[in-house]
Structures are given as structure tokens and as C-alpha cells.
Design a protein around this motif. Structure first.
Motif, PDB file in Angstrom:
ATOM      1  N   PHE A 198       0.843  -1.199   0.000  1.00  0.00           N
ATOM      2  CA  PHE A 198       0.000   0.000   0.000  1.00  0.00           C
ATOM      3  C   PHE A 198       0.883   1.256   0.000  1.00  0.00           C
ATOM      4  O   PHE A 198       2.009   1.244   0.511  1.00  0.00           O
ATOM      5  CB  PHE A 198      -0.899   0.036   1.249  1.00  0.00           C
ATOM      6  CG  PHE A 198      -1.789  -1.168   1.400  1.00  0.00           C
ATOM      7  CD1 PHE A 198      -3.005  -1.240   0.751  1.00  0.00           C
ATOM      8  CD2 PHE A 198      -1.414  -2.230   2.217  1.00  0.00           C
ATOM      9  CE1 PHE A 198      -3.839  -2.334   0.906  1.00  0.00           C
ATOM     10  CE2 PHE A 198      -2.228  -3.330   2.379  1.00  0.00           C
ATOM     11  CZ  PHE A 198      -3.448  -3.385   1.718  1.00  0.00           C
ATOM     12  N   THR A 199       0.319   2.316  -0.547  1.00  0.00           N
ATOM     13  CA  THR A 199       0.999   3.620  -0.499  1.00  0.00           C
ATOM     14  C   THR A 199       0.688   4.290   0.831  1.00  0.00           C
ATOM     15  O   THR A 199      -0.467   4.334   1.261  1.00  0.00           O
ATOM     16  CB  THR A 199       0.521   4.513  -1.653  1.00  0.00           C
ATOM     17  OG1 THR A 199       0.814   3.862  -2.906  1.00  0.00           O
ATOM     18  CG2 THR A 199       1.208   5.878  -1.605  1.00  0.00           C
ATOM     19  N   LEU A 200       1.742   4.794   1.494  1.00  0.00           N
ATOM     20  CA  LEU A 200       1.552   5.478   2.779  1.00  0.00           C
ATOM     21  C   LEU A 200       1.075   6.908   2.510  1.00  0.00           C
ATOM     22  O   LEU A 200       1.785   7.706   1.915  1.00  0.00           O
ATOM     23  CB  LEU A 200       2.854   5.483   3.582  1.00  0.00           C
ATOM     24  CG  LEU A 200       2.804   6.199   4.939  1.00  0.00           C
ATOM     25  CD1 LEU A 200       1.718   5.615   5.833  1.00  0.00           C
ATOM     26  CD2 LEU A 200       4.170   6.125   5.629  1.00  0.00           C
ATOM     27  N   LEU A 212      -3.285   4.286   4.828  1.00  0.00           N
ATOM     28  CA  LEU A 212      -2.763   3.677   3.601  1.00  0.00           C
ATOM     29  C   LEU A 212      -3.778   3.800   2.468  1.00  0.00           C
ATOM     30  O   LEU A 212      -4.982   3.908   2.699  1.00  0.00           O
ATOM     31  CB  LEU A 212      -2.440   2.208   3.844  1.00  0.00           C
ATOM     32  CG  LEU A 212      -1.485   1.907   5.015  1.00  0.00           C
ATOM     33  CD1 LEU A 212      -1.404   0.396   5.254  1.00  0.00           C
ATOM     34  CD2 LEU A 212      -0.103   2.480   4.748  1.00  0.00           C
ATOM     35  N   THR A 219      -8.985   4.108   1.118  1.00  0.00           N
ATOM     36  CA  THR A 219      -8.086   4.315   2.258  1.00  0.00           C
ATOM     37  C   THR A 219      -8.277   3.211   3.289  1.00  0.00           C
ATOM     38  O   THR A 219      -9.371   2.675   3.468  1.00  0.00           O
ATOM     39  CB  THR A 219      -8.355   5.675   2.927  1.00  0.00           C
ATOM     40  OG1 THR A 219      -9.722   5.745   3.336  1.00  0.00           O
ATOM     41  CG2 THR A 219      -8.023   6.816   1.986  1.00  0.00           C
ATOM     42  N   TYR A 260       8.912  -1.641   4.527  1.00  0.00           N
ATOM     43  CA  TYR A 260       8.529  -0.542   3.623  1.00  0.00           C
ATOM     44  C   TYR A 260       9.716  -0.244   2.720  1.00  0.00           C
ATOM     45  O   TYR A 260      10.851  -0.661   2.969  1.00  0.00           O
ATOM     46  CB  TYR A 260       8.120   0.686   4.426  1.00  0.00           C
ATOM     47  CG  TYR A 260       9.287   1.445   5.030  1.00  0.00           C
ATOM     48  CD1 TYR A 260       9.832   2.556   4.359  1.00  0.00           C
ATOM     49  CD2 TYR A 260       9.843   1.057   6.239  1.00  0.00           C
ATOM     50  CE1 TYR A 260      10.913   3.224   4.904  1.00  0.00           C
ATOM     51  CE2 TYR A 260      10.905   1.748   6.795  1.00  0.00           C
ATOM     52  CZ  TYR A 260      11.447   2.831   6.114  1.00  0.00           C
ATOM     53  OH  TYR A 260      12.511   3.503   6.658  1.00  0.00           O
TER      54      TYR A 260
END
Length: 268
Positions: A198-200, A212, A219, A260
Motif C-alpha cells: 500500500f501507499t503510505l 494507507l 483508504t 517498507y
């Protein structure tokens, strides 16, 4: 001869004749009895002859059955070698080479891939796997916890015919070391593990939960910031303005961020 003398003589004659009639009657009785005995003897002889005939039939039937049984055994004995030979030949041709090499990373990857594939939507929390098929760096449920296997040892076969496998694992969520033992032929539960990236987007004000963004654009705000150095370094890089991709694993109704990396930069 006087009259009295004549009567006395006749009386004596009559008295002498009576025993002779009784003898004749007795003789006839004996003859009749003898005839009955002869008839009975003939009946016994006839019955004996029937018994002998029946016995001969039984003997003949038994001999026939024995003969057929011997023929069947003979045919079976002749047929067995011819059926067994091709089987041995096929087994020899199809026999796989013996592999004495230790388990490779390829086996470990295969197990992990199976775990990932089994963790799709609607999948069960675990699936069974024979203990002897488990590998180091694979996963297993120990004491009810999903663990990564870091050590395995197998004991010799005991008096009950089962080799024992000692397993040491690290809880994939808490990092706690767990040990357990199981017969090599028994099944153990392997956790289904889902790994997603996932994108932070943000971190909450308390620095406790990550915000995320899923690949679909939704989200997700229920993943905790990792504890220890991993979490501190992640927050530090995020506060520096770096775009981060967070890897989250889900297993047995738990999830956690385990690593990450910096997101690739767009080439404009």
C-alpha cells in the motif's frame, strides 16, 4: 381185551399225539421268525449298499473339487510371473532418481507461494500439511500462532514407529519464539498469509496508525505503525517527505506492516 382196558389205551394214544402237534406249531413259529430275520437282514444289507453308494458319490465329488482346486492353483502360479514381470519393468523405467540433497530455497518458495495463493478472498485461515513436508523459512501454526519456521530437527523412529520433528518458529506478528514437536507423519496447520503493498498516505496524530491507500484507491486506516526500529525509521523517512510503499501481511484475522520501501519516482 376188556372195554375198560381199550378206553385206557385210547386215552394214552391221544395224550401221546398232543405233544407232536405242539412241536409242529413251534417249528412253524421258528420258521416264521427265521424268515422275518432274513427279511430284516436283507433290508439292512440294502440300506448298507445305499450308504456305500452315497459314500462313493461323496468321495467322487470331493476328488473332483480337489482336482479343480489344484488346476486353479496351477493356472494362478503360471500366470503370476508373467503379470509381475511387466510391472517390475515399468517400475524400473519410471523410477525417479533418489534425491539426497537438503531442502532448497526453491521448496521454501513453493510452500510460501502456496500459502499466498490460498489466502485469497473467502479462503480458510489455515490448511493442513504433513509435518515432514514443512521447510525452514516456511510457515506453520505453533501453539495457535502463525509462525515462520527458523529451525527443524527430526529424531529417529521410536518404538511406536513415528519419527518426531522438533520445530522452532518466530511469531510473524509479535516476533516471539515458539517451539513445538509433532510426529513426522501427522498433519499440522499452515497459516494462509496474504501479502499486499500500500501507499503510505499519512500517519495519525498519535503516531500509532498508518493511513494507507489500496491499489483500488480506497483508504485503509487500521494498520498500526510497526514497533521498534522499523516503525521509527518509517516515520522518520515519511516526515522527510519521502513517498513510501508499505508491505502488510494478513493471517489468521491479524495484520501488520512488516516492511517498507521508497516508492519509485516518476520520470517526467
Amino acid at each position: 381185551m376188556s372195554k375198560n382196558t381199550q378206553n385206557k389205551h385210547d386215552s394214552e394214544v391221544v395224550d401221546a399225539e398232543v405233544p407232536q402237534e405242539e412241536v409242529v406249531a413251534t417249528t412253524e413259529d421258528v420258521v416264521a421268525t427265521t424268515e422275518d430275520a432274513v427279511a430284516t437282514t436283507e433290508e439292512v444289507v440294502a440300506t448298507t449298499e445305499e450308504v456305500v453308494a452315497t459314500t462313493e458319490e461323496v468321495v467322487a465329488t470331493t476328488e473332483g473339487a480337489v482336482s479343480k482346486s489344484k488346476e486353479k492353483q496351477s493356472k494362478t502360479a503360471k500366470a503370476s510371473p508373467s503379470k509381475a514381470s511387466p510391472s517390475k519393468g515399468k517400475a524400473a523405467k519410471g523410477k525417479a532418481p533418489k534425491d539426497d540433497a537438503p531442502a532448497s530455497n526453491k521448496n521454501n518458495d513453493a510452500q510460501f507461494d502456496q500459502e499466498i495463493e490460498s489466502a485469497g478472498s473467502g479462503a480458510s485461515l489455515t490448511f493442513p500439511m504433513q509435518c515432514s513436508a514443512l521447510r525452514i523459512n516456511g510457515h506453520v501454526v505453533l501453539n495457535g500462532r502463525p509462525c515462520k519456521i527458523v529451525a527443524m530437527t527430526t529424531s529417529k523412529t521410536g518404538k511406536h514407529g513415528h519419527a518426531k520433528v522438533s520445530l522452532t518458529g518466530i511469531d510473524i506478528f509479535t516476533g516471539r519464539k515458539i517451539e513445538d514437536m509433532s510426529p513426522s507423519t501427522h498433519n499440522m496447520d499452515v497459516p494462509n498469509i496474504k501479502r499486499e503493498e500500500f501507499t503510505l498516505l499519512d500517519v495519525d496524530n498519535d503516531g500509532e496508525f498508518l493511513s494507507l491507500v489500496t491499489p483500488e484507491g480506497d483508504t485503509k486506516d487500521d494498520v498500526k505503525v510497526p514497533e521498534g526500529d522499523l516503525g521509527e525509521k518509517m516515520l522518520e523517512d515519511f516526515n522527510e517527505g519521502k513517498d513510501l510503499l508499505v508491505t502488510v501481511i494478513t493471517s489468521m484475522d491479524e495484520e501488520a506492516a512488516i516492511s517498507y520501501k521508497e516508492a519509485p519516482k516518476n520520470k517526467d
